[in-house]
Scaffold this motif. Structure first.
Motif, PDB file in Angstrom:
ATOM      1  N   LEU A 266       0.830  -1.200   0.000  1.00 16.47           N
ATOM      2  CA  LEU A 266       0.000   0.000   0.000  1.00 16.47           C
ATOM      3  C   LEU A 266       0.870   1.258   0.000  1.00 16.47           C
ATOM      4  CD1 LEU A 266      -2.763   1.276   0.006  1.00 16.47           C
ATOM      5  CD2 LEU A 266      -2.829   1.055   2.504  1.00 16.47           C
ATOM      6  N   LEU A 267       1.987   1.221   0.714  1.00 17.61           N
ATOM      7  CA  LEU A 267       2.891   2.375   0.707  1.00 17.61           C
ATOM      8  C   LEU A 267       3.387   2.655  -0.707  1.00 17.61           C
ATOM      9  CD1 LEU A 267       5.090   1.808   3.903  1.00 17.61           C
ATOM     10  CD2 LEU A 267       3.090   3.291   3.653  1.00 17.61           C
ATOM     11  N   VAL A 268       3.756   1.610  -1.431  1.00 21.83           N
ATOM     12  CA  VAL A 268       4.205   1.789  -2.811  1.00 21.83           C
ATOM     13  C   VAL A 268       3.091   2.364  -3.670  1.00 21.83           C
ATOM     14  CG1 VAL A 268       4.902   0.566  -4.913  1.00 21.83           C
ATOM     15  CG2 VAL A 268       5.989   0.014  -2.721  1.00 21.83           C
ATOM     16  N   GLU A 269       1.898   1.836  -3.504  1.00 21.01           N
ATOM     17  CA  GLU A 269       0.751   2.271  -4.324  1.00 21.01           C
ATOM     18  C   GLU A 269       0.463   3.751  -4.146  1.00 21.01           C
ATOM     19  OE1 GLU A 269      -4.065   1.467  -4.536  1.00 21.01           O
ATOM     20  OE2 GLU A 269      -2.751  -0.119  -3.771  1.00 21.01           O
ATOM     21  N   ILE A 270       0.456   4.228  -2.900  1.00 16.59           N
ATOM     22  CA  ILE A 270       0.089   5.631  -2.680  1.00 16.59           C
ATOM     23  C   ILE A 270       1.274   6.577  -2.868  1.00 16.59           C
ATOM     24  CG2 ILE A 270      -1.695   4.966  -1.036  1.00 16.59           C
ATOM     25  CD1 ILE A 270       0.225   6.274   1.123  1.00 16.59           C
ATOM     26  N   GLY A 271       2.503   6.032  -2.731  1.00 15.92           N
ATOM     27  CA  GLY A 271       3.654   6.925  -2.741  1.00 15.92           C
ATOM     28  C   GLY A 271       4.459   6.974  -4.009  1.00 15.92           C
ATOM     29  N   TYR A 272       4.571   5.850  -4.721  1.00 15.28           N
ATOM     30  CA  TYR A 272       5.523   5.811  -5.824  1.00 15.28           C
ATOM     31  C   TYR A 272       5.025   5.137  -7.088  1.00 15.28           C
ATOM     32  CZ  TYR A 272       8.632   7.235  -2.108  1.00 15.28           C
ATOM     33  OH  TYR A 272       9.192   7.925  -1.077  1.00 15.28           O
ATOM     34  N   GLY A 273       3.990   4.306  -6.999  1.00  9.26           N
ATOM     35  CA  GLY A 273       3.508   3.632  -8.200  1.00  9.26           C
ATOM     36  C   GLY A 273       4.617   2.811  -8.840  1.00  9.26           C
ATOM     37  N   GLN A 274       4.806   2.974 -10.159  1.00  9.21           N
ATOM     38  CA  GLN A 274       5.806   2.192 -10.887  1.00  9.21           C
ATOM     39  C   GLN A 274       7.231   2.586 -10.509  1.00  9.21           C
ATOM     40  OE1 GLN A 274       4.819   2.638 -15.049  1.00  9.21           O
ATOM     41  NE2 GLN A 274       3.283   1.015 -14.956  1.00  9.21           N
ATOM     42  N   ALA A 275       7.389   3.679  -9.811  1.00  6.43           N
ATOM     43  CA  ALA A 275       8.724   4.114  -9.393  1.00  6.43           C
ATOM     44  C   ALA A 275       9.095   3.563  -8.017  1.00  6.43           C
ATOM     45  CB  ALA A 275       8.807   5.637  -9.381  1.00  6.43           C
TER      46      ALA A 275
ATOM     47  N   GLN B  95       4.875  12.322   4.837  1.00  7.88           N
ATOM     48  CA  GLN B  95       3.813  12.550   5.807  1.00  7.88           C
ATOM     49  C   GLN B  95       2.644  11.583   5.586  1.00  7.88           C
ATOM     50  OE1 GLN B  95       5.931  15.856   5.430  1.00  7.88           O
ATOM     51  NE2 GLN B  95       6.503  14.361   6.966  1.00  7.88           N
ATOM     52  N   ASP B  96       2.370  11.236   4.323  1.00  5.05           N
ATOM     53  CA  ASP B  96       1.361  10.202   4.057  1.00  5.05           C
ATOM     54  C   ASP B  96       1.796   8.865   4.665  1.00  5.05           C
ATOM     55  OD1 ASP B  96      -0.267  11.949   2.698  1.00  5.05           O
ATOM     56  OD2 ASP B  96       0.380  11.319   0.696  1.00  5.05           O
ATOM     57  N   PHE B  97       3.058   8.536   4.509  1.00  7.86           N
ATOM     58  CA  PHE B  97       3.574   7.293   5.092  1.00  7.86           C
ATOM     59  C   PHE B  97       3.456   7.327   6.611  1.00  7.86           C
ATOM     60  CE2 PHE B  97       6.638   5.222   1.803  1.00  7.86           C
ATOM     61  CZ  PHE B  97       5.686   5.336   0.817  1.00  7.86           C
ATOM     62  N   GLN B  98       3.842   8.443   7.201  1.00  4.95           N
ATOM     63  CA  GLN B  98       3.747   8.553   8.660  1.00  4.95           C
ATOM     64  C   GLN B  98       2.318   8.304   9.143  1.00  4.95           C
ATOM     65  OE1 GLN B  98       5.535  12.496   9.527  1.00  4.95           O
ATOM     66  NE2 GLN B  98       6.823  11.413  10.993  1.00  4.95           N
ATOM     67  N   ALA B  99       1.349   8.912   8.460  1.00  4.09           N
ATOM     68  CA  ALA B  99      -0.039   8.792   8.891  1.00  4.09           C
ATOM     69  C   ALA B  99      -0.517   7.336   8.819  1.00  4.09           C
ATOM     70  CB  ALA B  99      -0.932   9.686   8.033  1.00  4.09           C
ATOM     71  N   LEU B 100      -0.167   6.648   7.727  1.00  6.26           N
ATOM     72  CA  LEU B 100      -0.574   5.256   7.587  1.00  6.26           C
ATOM     73  C   LEU B 100       0.107   4.365   8.625  1.00  6.26           C
ATOM     74  CD1 LEU B 100      -0.665   4.726   3.723  1.00  6.26           C
ATOM     75  CD2 LEU B 100      -2.572   4.434   5.302  1.00  6.26           C
ATOM     76  N   ILE B 101       1.415   4.565   8.792  1.00  5.86           N
ATOM     77  CA  ILE B 101       2.160   3.720   9.738  1.00  5.86           C
ATOM     78  C   ILE B 101       1.700   4.007  11.163  1.00  5.86           C
ATOM     79  CG2 ILE B 101       4.464   3.268  10.677  1.00  5.86           C
ATOM     80  CD1 ILE B 101       5.516   3.749   7.776  1.00  5.86           C
ATOM     81  N   GLN B 102       1.406   5.254  11.474  1.00  8.61           N
ATOM     82  CA  GLN B 102       0.858   5.591  12.793  1.00  8.61           C
ATOM     83  C   GLN B 102      -0.443   4.820  13.039  1.00  8.61           C
ATOM     84  OE1 GLN B 102      -1.087   9.453  13.276  1.00  8.61           O
ATOM     85  NE2 GLN B 102       0.053   9.768  15.182  1.00  8.61           N
ATOM     86  N   GLN B 103      -1.277   4.760  12.012  1.00  8.48           N
ATOM     87  CA  GLN B 103      -2.554   4.039  12.125  1.00  8.48           C
ATOM     88  C   GLN B 103      -2.333   2.547  12.358  1.00  8.48           C
ATOM     89  OE1 GLN B 103      -5.330   4.652   8.832  1.00  8.48           O
ATOM     90  NE2 GLN B 103      -5.881   2.483   8.925  1.00  8.48           N
ATOM     91  N   TRP B 104      -1.429   1.949  11.558  1.00  7.47           N
ATOM     92  CA  TRP B 104      -1.168   0.511  11.715  1.00  7.47           C
ATOM     93  C   TRP B 104      -0.571   0.217  13.085  1.00  7.47           C
ATOM     94  CZ3 TRP B 104       1.364   0.991   6.331  1.00  7.47           C
ATOM     95  CH2 TRP B 104       0.387   0.884   5.344  1.00  7.47           C
ATOM     96  N   TRP B 105       0.332   1.047  13.545  1.00  8.79           N
ATOM     97  CA  TRP B 105       0.934   0.812  14.857  1.00  8.79           C
ATOM     98  C   TRP B 105      -0.104   0.963  15.970  1.00  8.79           C
ATOM     99  CZ3 TRP B 105       6.274   3.759  14.244  1.00  8.79           C
ATOM    100  CH2 TRP B 105       7.107   2.968  13.433  1.00  8.79           C
ATOM    101  N   ARG B 106      -1.024   1.891  15.774  1.00  7.97           N
ATOM    102  CA  ARG B 106      -2.073   2.034  16.785  1.00  7.97           C
ATOM    103  C   ARG B 106      -2.955   0.783  16.823  1.00  7.97           C
ATOM    104  NH1 ARG B 106      -3.792   5.938  20.073  1.00  7.97           N
ATOM    105  NH2 ARG B 106      -5.885   5.673  20.943  1.00  7.97           N
ATOM    106  N   GLU B 107      -3.166   0.162  15.682  1.00 11.65           N
ATOM    107  CA  GLU B 107      -3.974  -1.057  15.627  1.00 11.65           C
ATOM    108  C   GLU B 107      -3.342  -2.200  16.419  1.00 11.65           C
ATOM    109  OE1 GLU B 107      -5.430  -2.267  11.767  1.00 11.65           O
ATOM    110  OE2 GLU B 107      -5.468  -0.175  11.092  1.00 11.65           O
TER     111      GLU B 107
END
Length: 569
Positions: free
Chosen positions: A331-340, A408-420
């Motif tokens: 998911l990080l790749v999908e939202i952050g970098y795509g094919q890159a 910052q998008d990565f931070q928000a997602l990882i913060q959410q997963w860690w909270r879970e």
């Protein structure tokens, strides 16, 4: 349209002499470059930040470097020393470099072997805090043979001896300019650090830290027709989005570095018609570094973030592993970098011979497994969902990175997963120019690491990770005594790792080097000292009117700026 043929080393000037009548230095006027992470120093030995290494590469040069294909090529020498040509000793204990004839510093004085010996002394000084110390690993001495020749003697056999004086990370310094800048005085030499005298295509005319650099063509550059541009502005600051727009939409800039943006954003910008994105994969990995020591502000600098004070939470490998297991890298790749981007479980993702397959379990997010590990480690869920230990301490971590939309998008997602899984993460983002700046007086640099975990990307030049992996040896930690410039950011220390790295340094067979390199990577990965996230392709952009750009993921992106030219028509 102009056509350029890439030539390397001092011989290039002679090879191009017949064309002198049709071209002259500076004929293409002004070049505008934007690095949204603003350079803060022009001395790569005092900063581990890519922005500083690459900006300084316009001025300071190594003896040899890697081209856009990852091949080692001569730069200030006529040939690469090897065992076959006699430049590397049969016992692999020394390498001899001979500077090409006629190489001058920008002030018109000759580059000599004394400059090479001084550069090694500068980086190897125990109080100097050299950010590139791993490149001078195992150097015993630098012998001056004659005015243009030195022999680097190693304390062990070095099958791959291309560390000192190789790549933009280890350029040559002028001994006369830096003579009074050894050891603890290194960061005090502002004039030399901001305005170094080099052999590169440009010289600094004005340097404003964390803002803008003005440069002009080096009048003593070895090729009389180069560089094509008379002046350069390297603008720093802003963000990746504004940098991309300045090249591809408004046409204000000619080159924008490191467009760390979502793929749809880059695609929209490219429709502006003024420029094009360019990309290539190398060894760049976005990762989370885990602090193995206590960053508490209650501790003095001599103790804080040293192994004398182990981290009260992250010293437990089960907690570190849980942090990794909770992350959805796809998911990080999908939202952050795509094919890159590609999800990765390795610090060293390439070349293939060094890419381990032993850590691929991280490719699948496992929240339940992470929760079980934390339970096993004695962290139980509290009333607010955050875990507590037997002493009632909550599982809270400070998570820092540089200011950038994707991060910052990565931070928000990882913060959410860690909270879970019951971990609270306090997010902090720091201006990139400060975070990667290397200022020993700043509390906010990635080297000081005054947080529990921090996220950024890094890579190594060339195709062999020996020096890169050497950064994680005991004794390489940033600390007050080395101006906070050590390379072992998370303060990891394992004697077995050090012994294995020494074995790598002395191994010649490429298959065996691959095996040992993978084993070193696996030690770091399976201790969860580093949590890899994304194998990132480098994406930059250049104006349609800028020719000669060869994106280089193995050295500095500005490695061949002397050959850049203005496209006619």
């Amino acid at each position: 349209m102009k056509r350029r043929i890439a030539l390397y080393g001092a011989a290039a000037a002679l090879a191009l002499m017949p064309l002198a009548a049709s071209a002259e230095r500076g004929e293409d006027g002004h070049l505008n470059i934007i690095y949204w992470q603003a350079p803060s120093i022009m001395n790569p030995y005092l900063s581990g930040g890519t922005k500083d290494v690459e900006a300084s590469s316009l001025v300071l040069e190594p003896l040899a470097r890697y081209n856009e294909s990852g091949e080692l090529v001569p730069w200030l020498v006529d040939e690469i020393p090897t065992v076959e040509n006699g430049g590397v000793s049969e016992d692999l204990m020394s390498i001899t470099w001979t500077i090409s004839e006629g190489i001058l510093w920008a002030d018109g004085t000759p580059v000599t072997s004394a400059d090479l010996a001084f550069t090694a002394e500068y980086c190897m000084h125990p109080e100097g805090g050299c950010a590139q110390g791993a490149r001078y690993q195992d150097v015993e001495s630098v012998e001056i043979v004659d005015d243009r020749t030195v022999t680097v003697h190693f304390s062990v056999a070095k099958p791959v001896p291309y560390g000192p004086f190789v790549t933009a990370q280890a350029p040559i310094l002028q001994a006369a300019q830096f003579a009074d800048c050894l050891g603890a005085r290194a960061p005090e030499c502002t004039e030399a650090n901001f305005n170094p005298i080099g052999t590169g295509p440009f010289v600094v005319t004005d340097f404003r830290p964390n803002d803008v650099i003005q440069l002009e063509a080096n009048p003593n550059y070895r090729d009389p027709m180069l560089p094509h541009f008379a002046t350069v502005t390297l603008k720093g600051g802003g963000d990746a989005a504004s940098a991309g727009r300045a090249v591809m939409e408004t046409g204000e800039m000619d080159y924008a570095w490191n467009l760390q943006l979502a793929p749809d954003v880059i695609q929209t910008m490219a429709q502006g018609g003024q420029g094009v994105p360019v990309s290539a994969f190398g060894t760049l990995v976005e990762r989370i570094e885990v602090n193995m020591t206590d960053p508490s502000p209650d501790l003095p600098p001599e103790i804080r973030s040293t192994r004398e004070a182990p981290h009260p939470i992250l010293s437990d490998i089960r907690v570190r592993q849980a942090l990794s297991m909770a992350i959805d890298r796809e998911l990080l790749v999908e939202i952050g970098y795509g094919q890159a981007g590609r999800p990765t479980c390795n610090l060293v993702p390439a070349p293939p011979i060094f890419a381990s397959e032993a850590n691929d379990a991280c490719l699948v997010q496992d929240l339940d497994g992470a929760r079980a590990l934390l339970e096993e480690a004695g962290w139980t869920v509290g009333g607010d969902g955050i875990r507590v230990n037997a002493d009632g301490d909550r599982l809270v971590l400070d998570y820092q990175t540089s200011t950038n939309a994707v991060r910052q998008d990565f931070q928000a997602l990882i913060q959410q997963w860690w909270r879970e899984i019951g971990i609270e993460a306090n997010l902090r983002n720091i201006n990139s120019s400060v975070f990667f700046g290397g200022d020993p007086g700043s509390p906010d640099t990635f080297q000081k690491f005054y947080a529990d975990v921090e996220m950024y990307a890094n890579n190594f030049p060339g195709t062999d990770p020996e020096q890169y992996l050497g950064a994680y040896r005991c004794g390489m930690e940033p600390r007050p005594s080395n101006q906070w410039q050590g390379e072992n950011i998370n303060r990891f220390c394992d004697p077995e790792y050090d012994a294995l790295h020494l074995e790598l340094a002395q191994t010649a067979d490429i298959e065996e080097r691959g095996r040992i390199g993978r084993a070193l990577n696996d030690i770091l990965m399976q201790n969860f000292v580093i949590i890899p996230l994304v194998d990132r392709g480098r994406v930059s952009a250049h104006a349609n009117s800028l020719g000669g750009v060869l994106l280089n993921t193995w050295d500095s992106e500005l490695w061949n700026a002397a050959d850049w030219y203005r496209v006619e028509g």
